[in-house]
Write a protein that holds these residues in place. Sequence first.
Motif, PDB file in Angstrom:
ATOM      1  N   LYS A 120       0.838  -1.202   0.000  1.00  0.00           N
ATOM      2  CA  LYS A 120       0.000   0.000   0.000  1.00  0.00           C
ATOM      3  C   LYS A 120       0.868   1.244   0.000  1.00  0.00           C
ATOM      4  O   LYS A 120       1.723   1.401   0.872  1.00  0.00           O
ATOM      5  N   ALA A 121       0.656   2.117  -0.977  1.00  0.00           N
ATOM      6  CA  ALA A 121       1.397   3.381  -1.037  1.00  0.00           C
ATOM      7  C   ALA A 121       0.407   4.539  -0.958  1.00  0.00           C
ATOM      8  O   ALA A 121      -0.648   4.512  -1.590  1.00  0.00           O
ATOM      9  N   LEU A 122       0.764   5.543  -0.172  1.00  0.00           N
ATOM     10  CA  LEU A 122      -0.013   6.782  -0.117  1.00  0.00           C
ATOM     11  C   LEU A 122       0.500   7.706  -1.213  1.00  0.00           C
ATOM     12  O   LEU A 122       1.683   8.032  -1.245  1.00  0.00           O
ATOM     13  N   HIS A 123      -0.390   8.107  -2.119  1.00  0.00           N
ATOM     14  CA  HIS A 123       0.065   8.912  -3.253  1.00  0.00           C
ATOM     15  C   HIS A 123       0.213  10.390  -2.877  1.00  0.00           C
ATOM     16  O   HIS A 123       0.205  10.763  -1.703  1.00  0.00           O
ATOM     17  N   ARG A 124       0.333  11.237  -3.901  1.00  0.00           N
ATOM     18  CA  ARG A 124       0.712  12.621  -3.641  1.00  0.00           C
ATOM     19  C   ARG A 124      -0.406  13.503  -3.107  1.00  0.00           C
ATOM     20  O   ARG A 124      -0.257  14.718  -3.040  1.00  0.00           O
ATOM     21  N   ALA A 125      -1.470  12.910  -2.673  1.00  0.00           N
ATOM     22  CA  ALA A 125      -2.408  13.641  -1.810  1.00  0.00           C
ATOM     23  C   ALA A 125      -1.645  14.137  -0.589  1.00  0.00           C
ATOM     24  O   ALA A 125      -1.957  15.192  -0.025  1.00  0.00           O
ATOM     25  N   PHE A 126      -0.615  13.389  -0.222  1.00  0.00           N
ATOM     26  CA  PHE A 126       0.240  13.775   0.905  1.00  0.00           C
ATOM     27  C   PHE A 126       0.850  15.159   0.700  1.00  0.00           C
ATOM     28  O   PHE A 126       1.019  15.929   1.646  1.00  0.00           O
ATOM     29  N   ASP A 127       1.167  15.479  -0.545  1.00  0.00           N
ATOM     30  CA  ASP A 127       1.861  16.734  -0.828  1.00  0.00           C
ATOM     31  C   ASP A 127       0.978  17.968  -0.680  1.00  0.00           C
ATOM     32  O   ASP A 127       1.480  19.083  -0.657  1.00  0.00           O
ATOM     33  N   VAL A 128      -0.328  17.772  -0.623  1.00  0.00           N
ATOM     34  CA  VAL A 128      -1.226  18.915  -0.469  1.00  0.00           C
ATOM     35  C   VAL A 128      -2.012  18.847   0.838  1.00  0.00           C
ATOM     36  O   VAL A 128      -2.935  19.637   1.044  1.00  0.00           O
ATOM     37  N   CYS A 129      -1.656  17.904   1.715  1.00  0.00           N
ATOM     38  CA  CYS A 129      -2.332  17.856   3.013  1.00  0.00           C
ATOM     39  C   CYS A 129      -1.856  19.042   3.858  1.00  0.00           C
ATOM     40  O   CYS A 129      -0.793  19.616   3.623  1.00  0.00           O
ATOM     41  N   ILE A 130      -2.638  19.400   4.846  1.00  0.00           N
ATOM     42  CA  ILE A 130      -2.362  20.612   5.609  1.00  0.00           C
ATOM     43  C   ILE A 130      -1.214  20.443   6.606  1.00  0.00           C
ATOM     44  O   ILE A 130      -0.496  21.391   6.904  1.00  0.00           O
ATOM     45  N   ASP A 131      -1.010  19.238   7.115  1.00  0.00           N
ATOM     46  CA  ASP A 131       0.021  18.992   8.122  1.00  0.00           C
ATOM     47  C   ASP A 131       0.751  17.696   7.784  1.00  0.00           C
ATOM     48  O   ASP A 131       0.326  16.611   8.180  1.00  0.00           O
ATOM     49  N   PRO A 132       1.867  17.782   7.038  1.00  0.00           N
ATOM     50  CA  PRO A 132       2.556  16.567   6.597  1.00  0.00           C
ATOM     51  C   PRO A 132       3.149  15.754   7.742  1.00  0.00           C
ATOM     52  O   PRO A 132       3.261  14.536   7.639  1.00  0.00           O
ATOM     53  N   MET A 133       3.540  16.418   8.835  1.00  0.00           N
ATOM     54  CA  MET A 133       4.116  15.676   9.950  1.00  0.00           C
ATOM     55  C   MET A 133       3.062  14.773  10.597  1.00  0.00           C
ATOM     56  O   MET A 133       3.309  13.601  10.884  1.00  0.00           O
ATOM     57  N   LYS A 134       1.881  15.317  10.801  1.00  0.00           N
ATOM     58  CA  LYS A 134       0.786  14.521  11.356  1.00  0.00           C
ATOM     59  C   LYS A 134       0.362  13.440  10.366  1.00  0.00           C
ATOM     60  O   LYS A 134       0.103  12.287  10.752  1.00  0.00           O
ATOM     61  N   ALA A 135       0.294  13.810   9.084  1.00  0.00           N
ATOM     62  CA  ALA A 135      -0.098  12.850   8.060  1.00  0.00           C
ATOM     63  C   ALA A 135       0.886  11.693   7.986  1.00  0.00           C
ATOM     64  O   ALA A 135       0.501  10.540   7.742  1.00  0.00           O
ATOM     65  N   LEU A 136       2.163  11.978   8.176  1.00  0.00           N
ATOM     66  CA  LEU A 136       3.189  10.943   8.159  1.00  0.00           C
ATOM     67  C   LEU A 136       2.930   9.919   9.255  1.00  0.00           C
ATOM     68  O   LEU A 136       2.973   8.704   9.020  1.00  0.00           O
ATOM     69  N   GLU A 137       2.640  10.392  10.444  1.00  0.00           N
ATOM     70  CA  GLU A 137       2.350   9.491  11.555  1.00  0.00           C
ATOM     71  C   GLU A 137       1.069   8.702  11.303  1.00  0.00           C
ATOM     72  O   GLU A 137       0.989   7.503  11.609  1.00  0.00           O
ATOM     73  N   GLU A 138       0.079   9.351  10.744  1.00  0.00           N
ATOM     74  CA  GLU A 138      -1.181   8.666  10.456  1.00  0.00           C
ATOM     75  C   GLU A 138      -0.990   7.595   9.388  1.00  0.00           C
ATOM     76  O   GLU A 138      -1.608   6.517   9.454  1.00  0.00           O
ATOM     77  N   ALA A 139      -0.135   7.883   8.403  1.00  0.00           N
ATOM     78  CA  ALA A 139       0.138   6.902   7.359  1.00  0.00           C
ATOM     79  C   ALA A 139       0.787   5.656   7.939  1.00  0.00           C
ATOM     80  O   ALA A 139       0.478   4.522   7.541  1.00  0.00           O
ATOM     81  N   ILE A 140       1.694   5.859   8.879  1.00  0.00           N
ATOM     82  CA  ILE A 140       2.345   4.730   9.554  1.00  0.00           C
ATOM     83  C   ILE A 140       1.307   3.903  10.305  1.00  0.00           C
ATOM     84  O   ILE A 140       1.268   2.675  10.220  1.00  0.00           O
ATOM     85  N   GLU A 141       0.450   4.595  11.047  1.00  0.00           N
ATOM     86  CA  GLU A 141      -0.561   3.905  11.845  1.00  0.00           C
ATOM     87  C   GLU A 141      -1.560   3.158  10.972  1.00  0.00           C
ATOM     88  O   GLU A 141      -2.037   2.075  11.342  1.00  0.00           O
ATOM     89  N   LEU A 142      -1.875   3.707   9.803  1.00  0.00           N
ATOM     90  CA  LEU A 142      -2.809   3.051   8.898  1.00  0.00           C
ATOM     91  C   LEU A 142      -2.225   1.787   8.284  1.00  0.00           C
ATOM     92  O   LEU A 142      -2.963   0.885   7.890  1.00  0.00           O
ATOM     93  N   GLY A 143      -0.903   1.736   8.175  1.00  0.00           N
ATOM     94  CA  GLY A 143      -0.257   0.564   7.604  1.00  0.00           C
ATOM     95  C   GLY A 143       0.276   0.741   6.201  1.00  0.00           C
ATOM     96  O   GLY A 143       0.550  -0.242   5.503  1.00  0.00           O
ATOM     97  N   PHE A 144       0.456   1.989   5.759  1.00  0.00           N
ATOM     98  CA  PHE A 144       1.062   2.223   4.453  1.00  0.00           C
ATOM     99  C   PHE A 144       2.516   1.774   4.474  1.00  0.00           C
ATOM    100  O   PHE A 144       3.222   1.952   5.468  1.00  0.00           O
TER     101      PHE A 144
END
Length: 218
Positions: A120-144
């Motif tokens: 599972k890869a998180l695509h470049r929606a990551f690049d336009v999210c409001i808080d990449p640091m929080k999103a990074l942690e959430e991606a880890i928790e989700l299992g990406f």
Amino acid sequence: MKTTILEACTDCVQSAINAQKGGADRIELCSNLVIGGLTPGKALFDLVKKYTNIKTRVLLRPRYGDYCYDQYEFEQLKEEVQMYCEMGADGVVIGMLNPDGTLDTEHMAELIKAAGNKEKALHRAFDVCIDPMKALEEAIELGFDTILTSGHRIYQRQLCSLPLRRHLHISFLSSNSSSRHCPYLQAVTPQNIPNGSKILTAYLNNSLSNTEKKSRQS
């Protein structure tokens, strides 16, 4: 142990064949690469699998534009995740945002579950999210397994020096962070695969900054 993976974005059978000939380790298969990539058709996937044996992840993006999807688009994504996993894709590339710019973790958790043991890869929606640091942690928790990113449009330098968890892999554009200058939008040929301007995946043991140094030397 190999520390980098060369991935090519391809949107036709010939580009997939060229990517394999040029030494790519895997491809991200999509359609309409010129507008950033959309979900490929079933026939294209079947033909790529017929004429290549390269590892294939499928980009799932139902339309051009933002990454805030309604319930119908979410249901479409979920069905496509299940379909391509059953058809033999090695992984899926997905992402959803809420209107406030945060990751839509509720719906993505369902997509992750639908993908089962596939990558599972998180695509470049990551690049336009409001808080990449929080999103990074959430991606880890989700299992990406990986994140496809150019370093985020705002926090590029901070992200590159951010200590990352040992098991996280980050996909990043090795050339220019601006997609309009990135050669991955061009047709893939055996000649332009080895030049280091494609999407690399860094398998991180310590941090992205250490891996970035190694990739520059290679």
